[in-house]
Design a protein around this motif. Sequence first.
Motif, PDB file in Angstrom:
ATOM      1  N   PRO A  70      -6.547  67.689  38.132  1.00 59.26           N
ATOM      2  CA  PRO A  70      -5.150  67.256  38.289  1.00 59.26           C
ATOM      3  C   PRO A  70      -4.271  68.397  38.797  1.00 59.26           C
ATOM      4  O   PRO A  70      -4.409  69.538  38.381  1.00 59.26           O
ATOM      5  N   SER A  84      -0.858  64.107  44.553  1.00 63.52           N
ATOM      6  CA  SER A  84      -0.575  65.164  43.574  1.00 63.52           C
ATOM      7  C   SER A  84       0.803  64.958  42.958  1.00 63.52           C
ATOM      8  O   SER A  84       1.710  64.469  43.638  1.00 63.52           O
ATOM      9  N   GLU A  86      -0.616  63.717  40.032  1.00 66.29           N
ATOM     10  CA  GLU A  86      -1.456  62.798  39.247  1.00 66.29           C
ATOM     11  C   GLU A  86      -2.644  62.345  40.072  1.00 66.29           C
ATOM     12  O   GLU A  86      -2.835  61.171  40.335  1.00 66.29           O
ATOM     13  N   GLY A  88      -6.013  63.495  39.446  1.00 66.08           N
ATOM     14  CA  GLY A  88      -7.274  63.814  38.791  1.00 66.08           C
ATOM     15  C   GLY A  88      -8.177  62.630  38.519  1.00 66.08           C
ATOM     16  O   GLY A  88      -9.347  62.798  38.213  1.00 66.08           O
ATOM     17  N   SER A 117      -8.240  62.570  33.892  1.00 67.08           N
ATOM     18  CA  SER A 117      -8.962  63.350  34.888  1.00 67.08           C
ATOM     19  C   SER A 117     -10.452  63.053  34.796  1.00 67.08           C
ATOM     20  O   SER A 117     -11.063  63.265  33.751  1.00 67.08           O
ATOM     21  N   SER A 143      -7.447  63.436  28.080  1.00 65.17           N
ATOM     22  CA  SER A 143      -7.049  62.330  28.949  1.00 65.17           C
ATOM     23  C   SER A 143      -6.469  61.208  28.096  1.00 65.17           C
ATOM     24  O   SER A 143      -7.081  60.807  27.090  1.00 65.17           O
TER      25      SER A 143
END
Length: 182
Positions: A70, A84, A86, A88, A117, A143
């Motif tokens: 991430p 990016s 978010e 992952g 992720s 996560s």
Amino acid sequence: LSGCAIDVFLLPDEQDLFRTDCAGDNALIADGLASLGLMPGDNIDALDDGQKLAEGDAVFAGTYTFSVRPGSLGQPGTDVDSQSPENGADLYDIVVPGHALAKVETDLGLAMNTADSVDGFTYEGAGPISPGTRIYFSLTPGSPTLGANGWSAADVLTVVVGLPVTLQRAISASSLGLRASD
């Protein structure tokens, strides 16, 4: 490929991506992170080489697919960049030079723009990842999906692409001889 292991690794010093075959020979898949549309400091967390057994001993040589840690930046204008920070739980296909967004987190049954992720995955079937394909994956510790469902990072999860309600734990950590903290 019966009787042999296939290792795929990123050589940290050179940032090249290699595939090792059964004879121990290395084949260059990508010449540095830049050839994948990634930036220095970006990290590939999971990688599937796309090779699946079809019928008999036939091998489908598919597309290399990967996920990133991430917050990986990606080169400006790339899919890693646009997703990016978010990114992952998104999956990207290697299309040298560069990459293409293959599946977003909702395809894996995860919440949109999640802090989840993916740190390992594979999928069933011979062919590209498409609706109806079953994916097996694990998520990194912390996560949100793990905590929300009482799962651990040592559990193997599964989902059928296109059917997010099929997200479930496929194999528990304990059935693998692992602790939830492993």
